[in-house]
Motif scaffolding. Sequence first.
Motif, PDB file in Angstrom:
ATOM      1  N   VAL A   1       0.438  -1.267   0.199  1.00 15.66           N
ATOM      2  CA  VAL A   1      -0.001  -0.430  -0.261  1.00 15.66           C
ATOM      3  C   VAL A   1       0.612   1.004  -0.674  1.00 15.66           C
ATOM      4  N   ASP A   2       0.973   1.531  -0.660  1.00 20.44           N
ATOM      5  CA  ASP A   2       1.905   3.104  -0.885  1.00 20.44           C
ATOM      6  C   ASP A   2       1.526   3.653  -1.951  1.00 20.44           C
ATOM      7  N   GLN A   3       2.241   4.933  -2.943  1.00 21.56           N
ATOM      8  CA  GLN A   3       2.144   5.606  -3.685  1.00 21.56           C
ATOM      9  C   GLN A   3       3.286   6.179  -4.205  1.00 21.56           C
ATOM     10  N   SER A   4       4.608   5.657  -3.613  1.00 20.83           N
ATOM     11  CA  SER A   4       6.160   6.378  -3.947  1.00 20.83           C
ATOM     12  C   SER A   4       6.815   4.865  -5.606  1.00 20.83           C
ATOM     13  N   SER A   5       5.962   3.976  -5.019  1.00 16.81           N
ATOM     14  CA  SER A   5       5.942   2.700  -6.473  1.00 16.81           C
ATOM     15  C   SER A   5       5.593   3.143  -7.306  1.00 16.81           C
ATOM     16  N   THR A   6       3.946   3.954  -7.677  1.00 17.56           N
ATOM     17  CA  THR A   6       3.590   4.441  -8.969  1.00 17.56           C
ATOM     18  C   THR A   6       3.779   5.622  -9.816  1.00 17.56           C
ATOM     19  N   THR A   7       3.276   5.783 -11.010  1.00 22.32           N
ATOM     20  CA  THR A   7       3.150   7.082 -11.363  1.00 22.32           C
ATOM     21  C   THR A   7       2.555   7.358 -11.260  1.00 22.32           C
ATOM     22  N   SER A   8       2.665   9.426 -10.708  1.00 22.54           N
ATOM     23  CA  SER A   8       2.128  10.492 -10.292  1.00 22.54           C
ATOM     24  C   SER A   8       1.184  10.529 -11.381  1.00 22.54           C
ATOM     25  N   THR A   9       0.377  10.458 -11.483  1.00 18.00           N
ATOM     26  CA  THR A   9      -1.276  11.137 -11.860  1.00 18.00           C
ATOM     27  C   THR A   9      -1.742  12.773 -10.904  1.00 18.00           C
ATOM     28  N   HIS A  10      -0.835  13.679 -10.544  1.00 13.74           N
ATOM     29  CA  HIS A  10      -0.529  14.869  -9.938  1.00 13.74           C
ATOM     30  C   HIS A  10      -0.769  15.970 -11.458  1.00 13.74           C
TER      31      HIS A  10
END
Length: 274
Positions: free
Chosen positions: A158-167
Amino acid sequence: VPWYSVYGNHDLQHDPCTCSDDRADCAQINGNLTDLDYFYMPDLSWFKEHPELGLEVVALELNHFMLGWDHSKTRDQQEFEDCQYTACASKCQENTKAWADEAFKLFHKRATESTAKNLVVFSHYPTDYFSSVPEFVAGLSDASKHHILYLGGHRHNVDQSSTTSTHPNNNWLVGGGGGWSCDGDSQGFLVVEIGSNFELTTYPVTVDKNICCQPPGPSPWKGQGCAWLGCDNCIDPKMCECRSLNPDGPCTQCPNSTAKGRICSGTSCSDGHF
């Protein structure tokens, strides 16, 4: 509370859906929202409006991008690797590619036509699996009309560090909880809170990783690479040597290996429905 769902790769290995042109053959499709004994999945890709929550849910069937972790692959090189476990590998590849094309069309249509403040979009795979489809990642990053929250699994963390950003929008990997394996220390689940103004707040709830990620013990199985024999689906020809070395495992010998009705995990086997 209904459980909204899409197919994962393991779900499709033995589902008649992969070999058929008729959605009625898909074992997990269920359009009855009130039947809480089953997941709610009215189609392979689908959407549901929730005006009372200021959002719309968009669910996408994207198993065609199972190899998307390899960023050297172009879109034309993508394929659903687990078609090898079905009874119709060629038809399976044809179907899953068509399903992915349908999924992208649905996403872009809903992003254009929906009037919801928020879109909650999910598939089985995280954003970093879609480098070969930059227009999809760009669409997930477009905040001109909606705030888009994208959720993907497959990788077990569970994270946001391994995914490609959608900012400036938001996305999470939500595959934590152990099971087949652990791919990080953050094991648990994601909470999404909807405020009175329909703003979405997300945060993870995690546990000690050792609860979900047990250290490997000595394998009861003979042969190099045969540790997964307890999870053998009795189809993969690569496991034939393991079955030969381990006659007490869950599968009969090759050729035409079949399940023996034994469930094997860790250091022991038990009778059950495999």
